[in-house]
Design a protein around this motif. Structure first.
Motif, PDB file in Angstrom:
ATOM      1  N   ALA A   1       0.824  -1.216   0.000  1.00 38.81           N
ATOM      2  CA  ALA A   1       0.000   0.000   0.000  1.00 38.81           C
ATOM      3  C   ALA A   1       0.856   1.263   0.000  1.00 38.81           C
ATOM      4  N   SER A   2       2.060   1.175   0.529  1.00 35.19           N
ATOM      5  CA  SER A   2       2.939   2.350   0.564  1.00 35.19           C
ATOM      6  C   SER A   2       3.344   2.813  -0.831  1.00 35.19           C
ATOM      7  N   THR A   3       3.133   1.997  -1.852  1.00 35.78           N
ATOM      8  CA  THR A   3       3.470   2.392  -3.225  1.00 35.78           C
ATOM      9  C   THR A   3       2.321   3.120  -3.911  1.00 35.78           C
ATOM     10  N   ALA A   4       1.187   3.245  -3.233  1.00 34.13           N
ATOM     11  CA  ALA A   4      -0.007   3.850  -3.841  1.00 34.13           C
ATOM     12  C   ALA A   4       0.141   5.360  -4.017  1.00 34.13           C
ATOM     13  N   THR A   5      -0.544   5.890  -5.004  1.00 39.44           N
ATOM     14  CA  THR A   5      -0.682   7.327  -5.228  1.00 39.44           C
ATOM     15  C   THR A   5      -2.177   7.600  -5.360  1.00 39.44           C
ATOM     16  N   VAL A   6      -2.648   8.641  -4.666  1.00 43.17           N
ATOM     17  CA  VAL A   6      -4.076   8.956  -4.638  1.00 43.17           C
ATOM     18  C   VAL A   6      -4.309  10.287  -5.340  1.00 43.17           C
ATOM     19  N   LEU A   7      -5.297  10.325  -6.225  1.00 43.55           N
ATOM     20  CA  LEU A   7      -5.707  11.560  -6.891  1.00 43.55           C
ATOM     21  C   LEU A   7      -7.091  11.934  -6.400  1.00 43.55           C
ATOM     22  N   ARG A   8      -7.265  13.210  -6.036  1.00 48.20           N
ATOM     23  CA  ARG A   8      -8.541  13.714  -5.537  1.00 48.20           C
ATOM     24  C   ARG A   8      -8.902  14.980  -6.309  1.00 48.20           C
ATOM     25  N   PRO A   9     -10.227  15.209  -6.479  1.00 48.02           N
ATOM     26  CA  PRO A   9     -10.621  16.460  -7.124  1.00 48.02           C
ATOM     27  C   PRO A   9     -10.207  17.647  -6.258  1.00 48.02           C
ATOM     28  N   GLY A  10      -9.735  18.697  -6.917  1.00 44.96           N
ATOM     29  CA  GLY A  10      -9.331  19.895  -6.194  1.00 44.96           C
ATOM     30  C   GLY A  10     -10.459  20.908  -6.136  1.00 44.96           C
ATOM     31  N   ALA A  11     -10.111  22.121  -5.766  1.00 44.15           N
ATOM     32  CA  ALA A  11     -11.097  23.187  -5.590  1.00 44.15           C
ATOM     33  C   ALA A  11     -11.736  23.599  -6.925  1.00 44.15           C
ATOM     34  N   GLY A  12     -10.931  23.681  -7.967  1.00 44.68           N
ATOM     35  CA  GLY A  12     -11.462  24.051  -9.283  1.00 44.68           C
ATOM     36  C   GLY A  12     -11.894  22.824 -10.061  1.00 44.68           C
TER      37      GLY A  12
END
Length: 115
Positions: A50-61
């Motif tokens: 799991a330490s190799t994971a990268t997470v993308l989340r929607p930002g403010a815009g």
């Protein structure tokens, strides 16, 4: 036939011994042979830690995306691998998941795909 996702959850910590991994791999291969023989195997794969994971989340815009290192949630267990199968119903999928749980010695979540 319905398509199901079998998610294998593993605890954080050290890898099992080489001997235990050899047992697990042998049992997984036997299960895959059985799944293929009845036409239920679709895809499977193990994941890195799991330490190799990268997470993308929607930002403010609307077009902004924030990227962070690490797993999505802080937990003692993480997704370690998946198996996708075709099964005639939930009972059959649960039967395959029980065999998978016995093979890997870890919890398995079963979820049907939509549509």
């Amino acid at each position: 036939m319905t398509r199901y996702l079998l998610s294998i959850y593993q605890p954080d910590g050290p890898r099992p011994s080489d001997e235990r991994l050899a047992e697990i791999n042998r049992d997984l291969e036997a299960l895959n042979v059985e799944l293929r023989a009845v036409g239920s195997w679709v895809f499977d794969g193990g994941l890195h830690a799991a330490s190799t994971a990268t997470v993308l989340r929607p930002g403010a815009g609307a077009s902004e995306v924030m990227i962070t290192d690490g797993p999505f949630v802080d937990s003692k267990e993480h997704l370690g691998g998946i198996k996708i199968i075709d099964a005639p119903d939930l009972d059959a999928a649960l039967g395959w998941a029980a065999k998978l749980t016995r093979a890997v010695g870890l919890p398995v979540e079963v979820r049907p795909f939509q549509g």
